[in-house]
Motif scaffolding. Sequence first.
Motif, mmCIF file in Angstrom:
data_model
loop_
_atom_site.group_PDB
_atom_site.id
_atom_site.type_symbol
_atom_site.label_atom_id
_atom_site.label_comp_id
_atom_site.label_asym_id
_atom_site.label_seq_id
_atom_site.Cartn_x
_atom_site.Cartn_y
_atom_site.Cartn_z
ATOM 1 N N GLY A 143 0.800 -1.220 0.000
ATOM 2 C CA GLY A 143 0.000 0.000 0.000
ATOM 3 C C GLY A 143 0.834 1.272 0.000
ATOM 4 O O GLY A 143 2.048 1.252 -0.200
ATOM 5 N N CYS A 144 0.146 2.388 0.271
ATOM 6 C CA CYS A 144 0.759 3.702 0.090
ATOM 7 C C CYS A 144 1.743 4.100 1.188
ATOM 8 O O CYS A 144 2.658 4.883 0.932
ATOM 9 C CB CYS A 144 -0.340 4.762 -0.027
ATOM 10 S SG CYS A 144 -1.295 4.628 -1.554
ATOM 11 N N VAL A 145 1.575 3.588 2.415
ATOM 12 C CA VAL A 145 2.481 3.999 3.499
ATOM 13 C C VAL A 145 3.914 3.547 3.231
ATOM 14 O O VAL A 145 4.832 4.370 3.196
ATOM 15 C CB VAL A 145 1.985 3.501 4.867
ATOM 16 C CG1 VAL A 145 3.041 3.760 5.948
ATOM 17 C CG2 VAL A 145 0.685 4.203 5.257
ATOM 18 N N PRO A 146 4.172 2.242 3.038
ATOM 19 C CA PRO A 146 5.568 1.841 2.784
ATOM 20 C C PRO A 146 6.104 2.328 1.443
ATOM 21 O O PRO A 146 7.319 2.519 1.299
ATOM 22 C CB PRO A 146 5.513 0.310 2.837
ATOM 23 C CG PRO A 146 4.106 -0.037 2.557
ATOM 24 C CD PRO A 146 3.284 1.074 3.126
ATOM 25 N N GLN A 147 5.217 2.531 0.462
ATOM 26 C CA GLN A 147 5.686 3.057 -0.823
ATOM 27 C C GLN A 147 6.218 4.471 -0.661
ATOM 28 O O GLN A 147 7.235 4.842 -1.243
ATOM 29 C CB GLN A 147 4.546 3.059 -1.840
ATOM 30 C CG GLN A 147 4.936 3.591 -3.210
ATOM 31 C CD GLN A 147 5.833 2.650 -3.986
ATOM 32 O OE1 GLN A 147 5.522 1.475 -4.141
ATOM 33 N NE2 GLN A 147 6.953 3.146 -4.486
ATOM 34 N N ALA A 148 5.516 5.291 0.146
ATOM 35 C CA ALA A 148 5.908 6.685 0.333
ATOM 36 C C ALA A 148 7.029 6.843 1.355
ATOM 37 O O ALA A 148 7.859 7.748 1.233
ATOM 38 C CB ALA A 148 4.699 7.520 0.766
ATOM 39 N N GLN A 149 7.063 5.964 2.384
ATOM 40 C CA GLN A 149 8.038 6.097 3.468
ATOM 41 C C GLN A 149 8.635 4.741 3.840
ATOM 42 O O GLN A 149 8.430 4.242 4.946
ATOM 43 C CB GLN A 149 7.373 6.719 4.703
ATOM 44 C CG GLN A 149 6.835 8.127 4.492
ATOM 45 C CD GLN A 149 6.062 8.604 5.712
ATOM 46 O OE1 GLN A 149 4.948 8.189 5.977
ATOM 47 N NE2 GLN A 149 6.690 9.479 6.480
ATOM 48 N N PRO A 150 9.389 4.113 2.955
ATOM 49 C CA PRO A 150 9.908 2.770 3.246
ATOM 50 C C PRO A 150 10.937 2.727 4.365
ATOM 51 O O PRO A 150 11.216 1.649 4.886
ATOM 52 C CB PRO A 150 10.532 2.343 1.914
ATOM 53 C CG PRO A 150 10.878 3.626 1.220
ATOM 54 C CD PRO A 150 9.810 4.597 1.624
#
Length: 587
Positions: free
Chosen positions: A161-168
């Motif tokens: 999803g978007c959380v790890p994509q934006a802030q891995p």
Amino acid sequence: MHFLGTQASSRSPQFGFIGPYNHITNQIIMPSACDPLIEDIEDMVSSADPTPHDRQSARKNIIPRAKKKKELLNNEELQADSVIPGMQKIWMKTWGCSHNNSDGEYMAGQLAASGYKMTDNPTEADLWLLNSCTVKNPAEDHFRNSIKKAQEQDKKVVVAGCVPQAQPRMDYLKGLSIIGVQQIDRVVEVVDEAVKGHLVRLLGQKKEGGRRLGGARLDLPKIRKNPLIEIISINTGCLNACTYCKTKHARGDLASYPIEELVERARQSFQEGVCEIWLTSEDTGAYGRDIGTDLPTLLWRLVEQIPDGAMLRLGMTNPPYILEHLEEMAKILNHPRVYAFLHVPVQSASDSVLMDMKREYCIDDFKRVVDFLKDRVPGVTIATDIICGFPGETEEDFQETLELVKLYRFPSLFINQFYPRPGTPAAKMEQVPAQVKKQRTRELSQLFHSYNPYDHKVGERQHVLVTEESFDAQYYVAHNKFYEQVLVPKKVEFKGKMIEVEIYEAGKHFMKGRPVEDSKPFNPSIAAPLQKGEVSGLMQEHSIRGAGGSSSVLIGWFSVDREALKKLGIGLAVAAAILAFVVEKLY
């Protein structure tokens, strides 16, 4: 190899030369205190020592001794990997928008097709697949808490999803495998490695000929959360740069799927018994601008595929891009197989706030969209979003927003208290005090609940499409032409059908309807819908029900029974362990 009958010298890393080493006694021969002082290594050679010629002759008598195999086995522990990927149970949790839900359906389908068992029970699962949303802080908090809970229960964890994509690189994501939003077609690879204890992170973008693609292929296996509803992502990313938005960091710029691929996906879905399609993306109105087409062109092509009685729902669109297509959009929304519904987020009625948000439109643009559609599409439902307490919002700005809601009395209104998302420009702006944000959110909510949008519809007869079950499991949920929610009696013959009802009660968010006597349910599906949890999306696969209820999957010319495959894997693991035991005993 060890060599017998020779003597060599030994060195210490701290002290240099120490003394000769006896390989027979395994000892270093230390010089005694009465030995003469050795000034140089040359002093070690005496007349009694063998000459180089003697040493060369002595080598012919050296007998090498090899280590026994048993000795090797004792020193090198046999490694037998007992983890066979594809046999584990997986629990998946998805937060956020319909785009994220579509991604979750695709990931579940691929895992199930590869042999993993998807379960609704997190306790019995071997691995948790957590599909996150980065729009608001509470959603990320739930995501982070779920990771912690999984780790406390010694579960394997894969995040998406978007959380790890934006802030891995977030601290709480350390040591976790990640599936990027454009890498969902590789979920099986990541999970295979995760169950073996390996760390894998796939965060790249899909590209073809240098052009960024909309994402993974649309013909991948999937498990629809609702077998009657197909969610199709028509594009990913957007053309905006809203100062509060974290999703942009994850989904990136606009990338659209080709029309032919979307039409084929819709056609295939109807062949699997679907009777309702949702089109989704971060901004459906911007569709096609990167590939030389537009949203109306796509919609007219899709309408051709929709069977009678089935329906299409259009997802969220921002005002700037729908303004260019108002005439065509009105015609499409009037089509009998398209819901007269449009979600157009306004966020604020203040031009000053909209400018700070970088929304790229003014409030008059939004009003133009609403007024035009209300005039050309009688009864159309316009849903919208509003953010309360954006940085710099004054009381006057907020009052303008209240007046907008009073003017249009939106039947569907998503009210959000502003949360600063890390890494966004809005997070660095001067914030509105928390108590002020809460008060404005409360005041807007009170205004929204002060009117009932459906009271005037009591007594009407409506045709509704039944697709879901209510949260309390007491009713089936249907929608009329304007995508207004209508609760109907829970009769199995109504599920997936278009029925005629008479509205006898209206609430804030729903109406209740009773079936009209002598009217017969109409079945819009051209095929029987798949069972809940059944894998769809691979047209070359056909589910076969065998004797005793066992299921197998026919893939091309090969039939693979999943239970037999599981037993085979267990058998191979046991055989490997027995073989290792026998080898050790033999040597």
